[in-house]
Design a protein around this motif. Structure first.
Motif, PDB file in Angstrom:
ATOM      1  N   ARG A   8      33.945  33.668  37.738  1.00 14.98           N
ATOM      2  CA  ARG A   8      32.778  34.439  38.267  1.00 14.98           C
ATOM      3  C   ARG A   8      33.034  34.252  39.965  1.00 14.98           C
ATOM      4  O   ARG A   8      33.021  35.219  40.654  1.00 14.98           O
ATOM      5  CB  ARG A   8      31.648  33.917  38.059  1.00 14.98           C
ATOM      6  N   THR A   9      33.294  32.871  40.367  1.00 18.16           N
ATOM      7  CA  THR A   9      33.721  32.659  41.570  1.00 18.16           C
ATOM      8  C   THR A   9      34.869  33.534  42.206  1.00 18.16           C
ATOM      9  O   THR A   9      34.717  34.159  43.332  1.00 18.16           O
ATOM     10  CB  THR A   9      33.897  31.240  41.810  1.00 18.16           C
ATOM     11  N   ALA A  10      35.927  33.653  41.666  1.00 18.88           N
ATOM     12  CA  ALA A  10      36.968  34.590  41.785  1.00 18.88           C
ATOM     13  C   ALA A  10      36.788  36.023  41.827  1.00 18.88           C
ATOM     14  O   ALA A  10      37.149  36.875  42.942  1.00 18.88           O
ATOM     15  CB  ALA A  10      38.175  34.332  40.996  1.00 18.88           C
ATOM     16  N   MET A  11      35.935  36.364  41.039  1.00 18.11           N
ATOM     17  CA  MET A  11      35.652  37.911  41.056  1.00 18.11           C
ATOM     18  C   MET A  11      34.589  38.017  42.168  1.00 18.11           C
ATOM     19  O   MET A  11      34.687  39.159  42.871  1.00 18.11           O
ATOM     20  CB  MET A  11      34.974  38.160  39.606  1.00 18.11           C
ATOM     21  N   ASN A  12      33.620  37.285  42.416  1.00 18.79           N
ATOM     22  CA  ASN A  12      32.947  37.301  43.763  1.00 18.79           C
ATOM     23  C   ASN A  12      33.885  37.532  45.198  1.00 18.79           C
ATOM     24  O   ASN A  12      33.618  38.296  45.853  1.00 18.79           O
ATOM     25  CB  ASN A  12      31.851  36.548  43.889  1.00 18.79           C
ATOM     26  N   ASP A  13      34.697  36.343  44.999  1.00 23.39           N
ATOM     27  CA  ASP A  13      35.728  36.532  46.268  1.00 23.39           C
ATOM     28  C   ASP A  13      36.573  37.562  46.159  1.00 23.39           C
ATOM     29  O   ASP A  13      36.804  38.500  47.390  1.00 23.39           O
ATOM     30  CB  ASP A  13      36.621  35.450  46.000  1.00 23.39           C
ATOM     31  N   MET A  14      37.031  38.418  45.159  1.00 20.73           N
ATOM     32  CA  MET A  14      37.913  39.481  45.085  1.00 20.73           C
ATOM     33  C   MET A  14      36.973  40.667  45.657  1.00 20.73           C
ATOM     34  O   MET A  14      37.395  41.703  46.155  1.00 20.73           O
ATOM     35  CB  MET A  14      38.341  39.736  43.651  1.00 20.73           C
ATOM     36  N   GLU A 146      44.192  45.934  36.301  1.00 22.06           N
ATOM     37  CA  GLU A 146      45.233  45.576  37.388  1.00 22.06           C
ATOM     38  C   GLU A 146      44.891  44.618  38.720  1.00 22.06           C
ATOM     39  O   GLU A 146      45.255  43.902  39.051  1.00 22.06           O
ATOM     40  CB  GLU A 146      45.847  46.794  37.590  1.00 22.06           C
ATOM     41  N   GLN A 147      43.673  45.057  39.238  1.00 22.16           N
ATOM     42  CA  GLN A 147      43.002  44.457  40.273  1.00 22.16           C
ATOM     43  C   GLN A 147      42.682  43.067  40.066  1.00 22.16           C
ATOM     44  O   GLN A 147      43.135  42.088  41.069  1.00 22.16           O
ATOM     45  CB  GLN A 147      41.668  45.048  40.668  1.00 22.16           C
ATOM     46  N   TYR A 148      42.132  42.637  38.948  1.00 21.26           N
ATOM     47  CA  TYR A 148      41.849  41.484  38.590  1.00 21.26           C
ATOM     48  C   TYR A 148      43.328  40.645  38.454  1.00 21.26           C
ATOM     49  O   TYR A 148      43.263  39.457  38.742  1.00 21.26           O
ATOM     50  CB  TYR A 148      40.767  41.283  37.408  1.00 21.26           C
ATOM     51  N   ARG A 149      44.099  41.298  37.787  1.00 19.26           N
ATOM     52  CA  ARG A 149      45.301  40.526  37.532  1.00 19.26           C
ATOM     53  C   ARG A 149      46.087  40.265  38.651  1.00 19.26           C
ATOM     54  O   ARG A 149      46.481  39.143  38.979  1.00 19.26           O
ATOM     55  CB  ARG A 149      46.219  41.333  36.454  1.00 19.26           C
ATOM     56  N   THR A 150      46.072  41.196  39.602  1.00 24.35           N
ATOM     57  CA  THR A 150      46.684  40.989  40.943  1.00 24.35           C
ATOM     58  C   THR A 150      46.052  39.786  41.814  1.00 24.35           C
ATOM     59  O   THR A 150      46.733  39.162  42.327  1.00 24.35           O
ATOM     60  CB  THR A 150      46.737  42.167  41.830  1.00 24.35           C
ATOM     61  N   TYR A 151      44.480  39.887  41.799  1.00 29.37           N
ATOM     62  CA  TYR A 151      43.974  38.859  42.410  1.00 29.37           C
ATOM     63  C   TYR A 151      44.227  37.398  42.062  1.00 29.37           C
ATOM     64  O   TYR A 151      44.401  36.489  42.523  1.00 29.37           O
ATOM     65  CB  TYR A 151      42.443  39.084  42.416  1.00 29.37           C
ATOM     66  N   PHE A 152      44.061  37.193  40.537  1.00 34.64           N
ATOM     67  CA  PHE A 152      44.502  35.948  40.029  1.00 34.64           C
ATOM     68  C   PHE A 152      45.976  35.537  40.301  1.00 34.64           C
ATOM     69  O   PHE A 152      46.115  34.340  40.629  1.00 34.64           O
ATOM     70  CB  PHE A 152      44.045  35.844  38.562  1.00 34.64           C
ATOM     71  N   GLN A 153      46.827  36.561  40.128  1.00 39.42           N
ATOM     72  CA  GLN A 153      48.306  36.044  40.643  1.00 39.42           C
ATOM     73  C   GLN A 153      48.291  35.616  41.775  1.00 39.42           C
ATOM     74  O   GLN A 153      49.180  34.732  42.144  1.00 39.42           O
ATOM     75  CB  GLN A 153      49.148  37.452  40.307  1.00 39.42           C
ATOM     76  N   GLN A 154      47.637  36.081  42.891  1.00 40.20           N
ATOM     77  CA  GLN A 154      47.515  35.811  44.332  1.00 40.20           C
ATOM     78  C   GLN A 154      46.857  34.474  44.583  1.00 40.20           C
ATOM     79  O   GLN A 154      47.161  33.764  45.503  1.00 40.20           O
ATOM     80  CB  GLN A 154      47.166  36.875  45.176  1.00 40.20           C
ATOM     81  N   GLY A 161      46.390  29.424  36.578  1.00 42.69           N
ATOM     82  CA  GLY A 161      46.884  30.708  36.817  1.00 42.69           C
ATOM     83  C   GLY A 161      47.969  31.381  35.816  1.00 42.69           C
ATOM     84  O   GLY A 161      47.915  32.336  35.410  1.00 42.69           O
ATOM     85  N   GLU A 162      48.595  30.408  35.065  1.00 43.68           N
ATOM     86  CA  GLU A 162      49.620  30.782  34.044  1.00 43.68           C
ATOM     87  C   GLU A 162      48.642  31.111  32.928  1.00 43.68           C
ATOM     88  O   GLU A 162      49.125  32.238  32.287  1.00 43.68           O
ATOM     89  CB  GLU A 162      50.509  29.444  33.534  1.00 43.68           C
ATOM     90  N   ALA A 163      47.748  30.483  32.689  1.00 41.92           N
ATOM     91  CA  ALA A 163      46.678  30.835  31.405  1.00 41.92           C
ATOM     92  C   ALA A 163      46.271  32.133  31.511  1.00 41.92           C
ATOM     93  O   ALA A 163      46.009  33.059  30.714  1.00 41.92           O
ATOM     94  CB  ALA A 163      45.549  29.993  31.127  1.00 41.92           C
ATOM     95  N   ALA A 164      45.753  32.583  33.010  1.00 40.68           N
ATOM     96  CA  ALA A 164      45.156  33.650  33.141  1.00 40.68           C
ATOM     97  C   ALA A 164      46.148  34.734  33.011  1.00 40.68           C
ATOM     98  O   ALA A 164      45.673  35.830  32.555  1.00 40.68           O
ATOM     99  CB  ALA A 164      44.779  33.575  34.576  1.00 40.68           C
TER     100      ALA A 164
END
Length: 335
Positions: A8-14, A146-154, A161-164
């Motif tokens: 949730r924190t990462a999604m808000n940041d994104m 793809e947006q969420y995948r790119t965000y987590f990758q970065q 990160g690997e699990a995501a």
């Protein structure tokens, strides 16, 4: 996979760090209202309400012991008898007109060996033998995925990160992945918003009707037969008690139309149900203006291949097994 709080924190940041999603994506996500919440409000159009409520009336298999008796006469008895083919748990069906809530593009049932439910190209569940598999696009659309995948990758590194990345690759809408049916069902029933909410309840030998036709027939109040066709009305306020909370307030949503929804049932030469069509009522919510409302398409359940539905094999290629943490994310992938 990160915990839901971390996600949730990462999604808000994104959301703060990226361009807004396309209006179509936002609207599609917003329409996925949690099934058991009340579907009322001045901002909801009458057309959307009819679509949603019609769909959720048929989400669960029929429980023979819990349903109250309905209707009288030979035509109603013939309707009830027409469900005998479903009781054998060997059939194929489709369900249209229920919209994104409950449409099923294709389903094959061969109990106890296998059940396949295809909601869409990117959302399927399969129970076969002792295995359970799913094919699912997490976050609903290729663009959001793809947006969420790119965000987590970065922004998410190390083991998390690997699990995501593994989860995003598994749940890309084209790969089959092994899953835990109980955990997946619990995630679909979670209070939070999720695209997984549309997942149909898979039938069992104890409750073999996955079509929803049995639940609707239990609500029939009038019926007349002409050859292999039975027509009449059903009372949407007399649904299976287990579905009551899902229907919200049908009298408010449909007005008088809730108690007399027209239907047409077609039987085969052995008296088994092959099609059940429910016409959407013209009534509107009390809060809606008097402007004309475009009629919704009918809810149509079509059943075929009684006794001839093949057992579905396990997928040839499987992209691993879902990790324990991903089920929490699946329960909230539309938040």
């Amino acid at each position: 996979m990160p915990t839901h709080d971390h996600l949730r924190t990462a999604m808000n940041d994104m959301a703060r760090a990226t361009e807004p999603l396309a209006p179509e994506a936002v609207l599609n996500a917003g329409r996925r209202v949690r099934r058991h919440r009340r579907m009322v409000g001045a901002a909801v159009t009458a057309a959307a309400v009819v679509l949603v409520t019609a769909g959720i009336a048929v989400l669960a298999p029929r429980n023979e012991d819990d349903l109250p008796p309905s209707g009288t006469g030979d035509a109603v008895q013939t309707l009830q008898n027409s469900l005998s083919g479903l009781a054998d748990g060997d059939y194929t069906f489709t369900r249209t007109g229920a919209g994104w809530v409950a449409d099923i593009r294709r389903a094959t049932v061969h109990l106890p060996d296998s059940v396949l439910i295809e909601h869409s190209d990117t959302f399927r569940v399969l129970r076969t033998g002792s295995g359970f598999y799913m094919r699912y696009l997490i976050f609903g659309s290729p663009e959001q995925h793809e947006q969420y995948r790119t965000y987590f990758q970065q922004h998410v590194t190390g083991a998390q990160g690997e699990a995501a990345m593994t989860a995003f690759d598994q749940l890309n809408g084209s790969n089959w992945v092994r899953a835990d049916e109980k955990k997946l069902t619990a995630a679909a029933a979670d209070e939070s918003l999720s695209h997984l909410d549309t997942m149909a309840t898979l039938p069992t030998t104890g409750q073999p009707d996955a079509t929803g036709a049995g639940t609707l027939i239990a609500a029939v109040t009038t019926a007349q037969r002409a050859g292999d066709v039975i027509t009449g009305t059903l009372d949407a306020t007399r649904q299976d008690p287990a579905l009551g909370p899902l229907l919200s307030d049908p009298a408010y949503l449909y007005g008088v139309g809730a108690k007399a929804m027209p239907f047409r049932a077609t039987l085969d030469d052995q008296g088994r149900l092959t099609e059940f069509v429910v016409t959407m009522p013209e009534q509107r919510m009390a809060s809606q203006p008097a402007d004309p409302v475009e009629p919704e398409p009918p809810l149509i359940i079509r059943i075929s291949d009684y006794g001839r539905t093949a057992v579905e094999p396990a997928p040839v290629q499987v992209a691993g097994e879902l990790s324990a943490d991903i089920y929490e994310t699946l329960a909230n992938d539309n938040d």
